[in-house]
Design a protein around this motif. Structure first.
Motif, PDB file in Angstrom:
ATOM      1  N   UNK A   1      21.464  29.284 -12.654  1.00 52.55           N
ATOM      2  CA  UNK A   1      20.106  29.355 -12.094  1.00 52.55           C
ATOM      3  C   UNK A   1      20.084  29.787 -10.637  1.00 52.55           C
ATOM      4  N   UNK A   2      21.207  29.619  -9.947  1.00 53.96           N
ATOM      5  CA  UNK A   2      21.282  30.009  -8.538  1.00 53.96           C
ATOM      6  C   UNK A   2      22.519  30.889  -8.358  1.00 53.96           C
ATOM      7  N   UNK A   3      22.421  32.156  -8.706  1.00 54.94           N
ATOM      8  CA  UNK A   3      23.571  33.051  -8.561  1.00 54.94           C
ATOM      9  C   UNK A   3      23.875  33.332  -7.094  1.00 54.94           C
ATOM     10  N   UNK A   4      25.046  33.854  -6.860  1.00 53.42           N
ATOM     11  CA  UNK A   4      25.427  34.230  -5.509  1.00 53.42           C
ATOM     12  C   UNK A   4      24.483  35.316  -4.981  1.00 53.42           C
ATOM     13  N   UNK A   5      24.244  35.276  -3.682  1.00 57.88           N
ATOM     14  CA  UNK A   5      23.359  36.271  -3.068  1.00 57.88           C
ATOM     15  C   UNK A   5      23.816  37.699  -3.354  1.00 57.88           C
TER      16      UNK A   5
ATOM     17  N   UNK B   1      14.305  23.656 -11.617  1.00 54.70           N
ATOM     18  CA  UNK B   1      13.762  23.436 -10.281  1.00 54.70           C
ATOM     19  C   UNK B   1      14.572  24.178  -9.220  1.00 54.70           C
ATOM     20  N   UNK B   2      15.884  24.160  -9.388  1.00 58.03           N
ATOM     21  CA  UNK B   2      16.739  24.857  -8.433  1.00 58.03           C
ATOM     22  C   UNK B   2      16.500  26.357  -8.459  1.00 58.03           C
ATOM     23  N   UNK B   3      16.091  26.857  -9.606  1.00 60.26           N
ATOM     24  CA  UNK B   3      15.901  28.296  -9.789  1.00 60.26           C
ATOM     25  C   UNK B   3      14.550  28.800  -9.293  1.00 60.26           C
ATOM     26  N   UNK B   4      13.561  27.916  -9.185  1.00 59.26           N
ATOM     27  CA  UNK B   4      12.185  28.357  -8.953  1.00 59.26           C
ATOM     28  C   UNK B   4      12.072  29.232  -7.715  1.00 59.26           C
ATOM     29  N   UNK B   5      12.550  28.764  -6.587  1.00 60.55           N
ATOM     30  CA  UNK B   5      12.409  29.552  -5.367  1.00 60.55           C
ATOM     31  C   UNK B   5      13.320  30.776  -5.370  1.00 60.55           C
ATOM     32  N   UNK B   6      14.468  30.672  -6.057  1.00 56.25           N
ATOM     33  CA  UNK B   6      15.372  31.822  -6.152  1.00 56.25           C
ATOM     34  C   UNK B   6      14.699  32.954  -6.932  1.00 56.25           C
ATOM     35  N   UNK B   7      14.161  32.622  -8.108  1.00 51.49           N
ATOM     36  CA  UNK B   7      13.511  33.636  -8.932  1.00 51.49           C
ATOM     37  C   UNK B   7      12.271  34.194  -8.245  1.00 51.49           C
ATOM     38  N   UNK B   8      11.477  33.317  -7.636  1.00 49.37           N
ATOM     39  CA  UNK B   8      10.269  33.783  -6.966  1.00 49.37           C
ATOM     40  C   UNK B   8      10.613  34.661  -5.768  1.00 49.37           C
ATOM     41  N   UNK B   9      11.665  34.298  -5.039  1.00 47.57           N
ATOM     42  CA  UNK B   9      12.076  35.114  -3.910  1.00 47.57           C
ATOM     43  C   UNK B   9      12.578  36.478  -4.340  1.00 47.57           C
ATOM     44  N   UNK B  10      13.328  36.509  -5.441  1.00 50.11           N
ATOM     45  CA  UNK B  10      13.806  37.784  -5.960  1.00 50.11           C
ATOM     46  C   UNK B  10      12.629  38.646  -6.403  1.00 50.11           C
TER      47      UNK B  10
END
Length: 277
Positions: free
Chosen positions: A47-51, A97-106
């Motif tokens: 859910x939180x891949x490397x940048x 939950x950990x993925x929400x901001x990552x996916x939205x930011x992407x």
């Protein structure tokens, strides 16, 4: 009647062009004539891949000139046994939950305007009410993140034949959740994802679903029935259905989410005579 080629199609790179590595798929879609694509969460185990992974995919999309118009939040193993994570207590909902901001930011970094949150399967031994309460909490979180990204939040019903433990199996089921999320957040950005394949496979009257819910729809996906193949391989009558959608007020992207019979690049013969847009 307008015809299939008069609509705006994007190609789902999580079900088409999967014979290629992920980073080669945007260029393949562009070579086939598409300017827009969508994706399930491309890293189902992370859910939180490397940048660097996010940057590599962003660069591949930009180099190909393909616009990302739809993206799933983390949904567990998809394709696979899972149908989402947000209503599953414990580690899976934490991953969501950990993925929400990552996916939205992407999504925000690419101008993607639609984020899909799959609800998740019922879990044996867990009261449905507990799962539904968790789902609303997580969907509100996702709706707020989507709003910050300038996107709508999509909620998708699946069909009970293929997803028997998934609780949203009609368009009405999903719209009920859409209304609850919008009531909680006050944002009004939760919308229905209307996949005509799932609506038809679930035994619903597709024409009636379009008439009732086109105005509540934030994205549409298609595949023919039966078989989940390309338009024209089944008997769903997609030309008339898409015309009906347009007449009912939906004139946005239509995601091609079908299984190709052979090489993906050879599965667009039904679009002969007009370039995909």
């Amino acid at each position: 009647m307008t015809g299939l080629c008069d609509h705006r199609f994007d190609v789902n790179l999580s079900i088409l062009f999967t014979e290629l590595p992920l980073l080669e798929r945007p260029a393949a879609a562009a070579a086939a004539g598409f300017t827009a694509v969508e994706l399930w969460w491309p890293w189902p185990g992370s859910p939180v891949p490397d940048d660097s992974e996010l940057a590599a995919l962003r660069d591949a999309l930009n180099r190909a000139g393909t616009r990302l118009v739809g993206l799933n939040f983390y949904a567990g193993l998809l394709p696979g046994p899972d149908r989402g994570a947000l209503s599953v207590p414990g580690a899976e909902s934490e991953r969501f939950r950990a993925n929400v901001d990552v996916a939205a930011g992407f999504a925000r970094s690419l101008g993607c305007g639609a984020l899909n949150a799959l609800y998740g399967n019922r879990v044996e031994g867990v009261p449905p009410g507990l799962q539904d309460a968790l789902a609303l909490e997580n969907l509100a979180l996702a709706a707020r993140a989507a709003d910050r990204a300038g996107a709508v939040l999509l909620i998708e019903p699946l069909n009970a034949l293929e997803s028997p433990r998934y609780p949203l199996v009609t368009a009405a089921d999903a719209v009920t959740v859409v209304d609850k999320v919008n009531a909680i957040t006050g944002l009004g950005n939760a919308r229905l994802l209307m996949d005509l394949y799932h609506v038809a496979m679930g035994g619903e009257d597709v024409n009636r679903a379009i008439d009732l819910y086109a105005g509540r729809t934030g994205h549409v996906q298609i595949a023919d029935v039966p078989g989940r193949g390309a338009p024209g391989t089944g008997d769903l009558g997609l030309t008339a259905l898409l015309d009906r959608l347009r007449e009912a007020g939906y004139d946005d992207w239509i995601g091609l989410e079908y299984r190709p019979a052979a090489a993906s690049a050879d599965s667009f013969g039904w679009l002969t005579g007009a370039a995909p847009r």
